[in-house]
Design an enzyme around this catalytic site. Structure first.
Site, mmCIF file in Angstrom:
data_model
loop_
_atom_site.group_PDB
_atom_site.id
_atom_site.type_symbol
_atom_site.label_atom_id
_atom_site.label_comp_id
_atom_site.label_asym_id
_atom_site.label_seq_id
_atom_site.Cartn_x
_atom_site.Cartn_y
_atom_site.Cartn_z
ATOM 1 N N HIS A 102 -11.867 -9.646 29.882
ATOM 2 C CA HIS A 102 -10.910 -10.215 28.946
ATOM 3 C C HIS A 102 -10.408 -9.145 27.978
ATOM 4 O O HIS A 102 -11.033 -8.103 27.769
ATOM 5 C CB HIS A 102 -11.536 -11.374 28.166
ATOM 6 C CG HIS A 102 -12.736 -10.973 27.362
ATOM 7 N ND1 HIS A 102 -12.646 -10.259 26.190
ATOM 8 C CD2 HIS A 102 -14.057 -11.162 27.571
ATOM 9 C CE1 HIS A 102 -13.850 -10.037 25.706
ATOM 10 N NE2 HIS A 102 -14.734 -10.573 26.532
ATOM 11 N N ASP A 384 -17.680 -8.080 30.016
ATOM 12 C CA ASP A 384 -18.276 -6.755 30.211
ATOM 13 C C ASP A 384 -19.561 -6.853 31.023
ATOM 14 O O ASP A 384 -19.864 -5.979 31.835
ATOM 15 C CB ASP A 384 -18.525 -6.050 28.875
ATOM 16 C CG ASP A 384 -19.311 -6.878 27.876
ATOM 17 O OD1 ASP A 384 -19.741 -7.999 28.205
ATOM 18 O OD2 ASP A 384 -19.491 -6.403 26.737
#
Length: 483
Positions: A102, A384
């Site tokens: 994102h 992540d």
């Protein structure tokens, strides 16, 4: 890197193992790819804007925590070079699978007894950073009721809209980052290689996101510039409950074992770092809370947001958190990243964590190589803690930690001279990392072709990933205790 950054604190949003992932993103931050310049306008309250970012025009000769933070922010101010879509002229692009993190977001954590960063999450085309298609994107998102959204996705907003960002909310910077990603991919894969024609169908896409608004909105932003003004009736967005995208193959006790060992390594390194502990003690005094409470609030998550949005760090009556505090914490994260590569515990975790997702990738490529025309463009919108283990499992050890709006792209190519032969390329933020992978390093030395045979990728995922565990299958590797 879980900062204005760190994504999810677990590989799923439910289940008994979620708490065990809380420590993982705290230390696993930074990417360092290209220098960027500070933005001048970003929707901040003018009263709170003070310039804290130094200008960095070239990469420093040694690791510099401030430079690393600059690159991690990924502020969209300059054109990006990319190697996506490069192949000999007689090769035909058959499929593309994209895994993204994102975009820029508001912190997940707040530093106790300090004012939250005053950042506006409404989308304003005349505010920087912006994009030529931002206004059109906003209008198109308001028409999205016809889309098919799995589960709870239908209740999520399709773009950020709060005047004071909510915790973890995608910012305008994050939207613009993925509008740029989608535009870049369109220029290569649609305009040049005609991967999808104007009459593309829903079956040619596979779209999947975790259940957070920031990942859904990032996917929609990329998709909008990749397929401008797309027909909402053709959009079927699937909900992935697991941040490692393990779908129905999440039962893996040994993955959890290696994760716990990795967290012990992280803790051991942290308690040995006297400089880091002194910084935490000093920061705790400034904000007036116990050191343990400050540490538990993951202050780097908030501090990176201040840094990326060019806002001065918070102050209290006792004093101010400053750049030196920030640099010491960041430096420790970089040291942790280096030791993580050396100790290999995270690598073992990564192999088991990512096999289900990589197996899906291989299976799709094999079906397309056999002549199937479905799911030729795949988009996974993630965190992540999704991208980082994939990079590790593939053996791409030189890659930096996923920045905001990072992208990992898998390309499938057909040899026009030998149509039965298929090859892959892997690209990370536009850089070709195919021959950094553990399964294609040797092939590069023997071949003049600028890509890797699909069979090598298949063998790696179906067999070689388990060799280090003395196993022949994912199930066996997940349940066999080490000797």
């Amino acid at each position: 890197m879980a900062t204005c950054a760190a994504s999810q604190t677990g590989w799923s949003y439910k289940g008994k193992w979620k708490w065990r992932m809380i420590l993982l993103p705290i230390f696993l931050y930074f990417v360092h790819l290209i220098p960027v310049n500070p933005i001048k306008e970003d929707g901040l309250n003018p009263k709170s804007r003070k310039r804290i970012m130094p200008d960095l025009l070239t990469e420093p000769p040694a690791i510099d925590p401030v430079y690393e933070a600059h690159v991690y922010c990924n502020i969209p101010t300059i054109a990006e070079r990319s190697m996506e879509g490069y192949a000999p002229h007689y090769f035909k692009l058959a499929s593309v699978q994209v895994l993204i993190r994102h975009g820029d977001r508001y912190p997940l954590y707040a530093i106790p007894k300090t004012k939250r960063p005053d950042i506006d999450c409404t989308l304003l085309p005349n505010r920087k950073p912006s994009h030529p298609q931002l206004e059109a994107f906003i209008k198109h998102m308001s028409k999205g009721s016809a889309a098919q959204m799995d589960g709870t996705l239908s209740s999520l907003p399709r773009y950020p809209s709060h005047s004071l960002c909510e915790m973890g909310e995608l910012t305008q910077t994050g939207v613009v980052q993925h509008l740029r990603n989608g535009q870049l991919l369109r220029e290569t894969y649609i305009n040049k290689h005609k991967l999808l024609l104007n009459d593309w169908t829903a079956k040619q896409l596979y779209l999947e996101t975790t259940g957070k608004s920031r990942t859904l909105q990032s996917a929609l932003a990329l998709l909008y510039t990749f397929l401008p003004d797309f027909d909402w009736k053709k959009i079927n967005m699937r909900h992935q409950w697991s941040t490692i995208f393990c779908s129905g193959s999440c039962d893996c006790p040994m993955r959890n074992h290696y994760l716990e060992e990795e967290q012990r390594r992280q803790y051991s390194l942290r308690v040995k770092n006297n400089d880091l502990e002194k910084i935490y003690v000093d920061m705790a005094k400034i904000v007036g809370i116990p050191t343990r409470q400050l540490r538990a609030s993951n202050p780097i998550d908030s501090l990176l947001c201040y840094f990326c949005h060019n806002v001065s760090f918070p102050c209290t009556k006792t004093g101010c958190i400053g750049m030196e505090h920030f640099k010491v914490i960041k430096r420790h994260q970089l040291e942790d990243e280096r030791e993580r590569q050396e100790k290999k515990l995270y690598f073992l975790y990564a192999l088991l964590a990512t096999h289900p997702l990589l197996n899906q990738t291989v299976n799709r490529f094999q079906r397309i190589a056999e002549g199937k025309k479905e799911e030729i463009f795949v988009l996974h919108s993630a965190h992540d803690v999704t991208l980082s283990p994939v990079l590790s499992a593939l053996g791409i050890t030189e890659a930096r930690f996923p920045r905001f709006a990072a992208r990992l792209v898998f390309e499938l190519w057909q040899d026009g001279k030998r149509p039965k032969e298929h090859f892959i390329r892997i690209l990370y933020n536009g850089a070709d990392v195919t021959f950094q992978t553990s399964f294609c390093k040797d092939y590069y030395k023997r071949s003049s072709k600028p890509m890797c045979p699909l069979e090598k990728f298949v063998s790696f995922v179906k067999r070689d990933m388990f060799l280090v565990f003395n196993s022949t299958s994912y199930y066996d590797a997940c349940h066999r205790r080490p000797l």
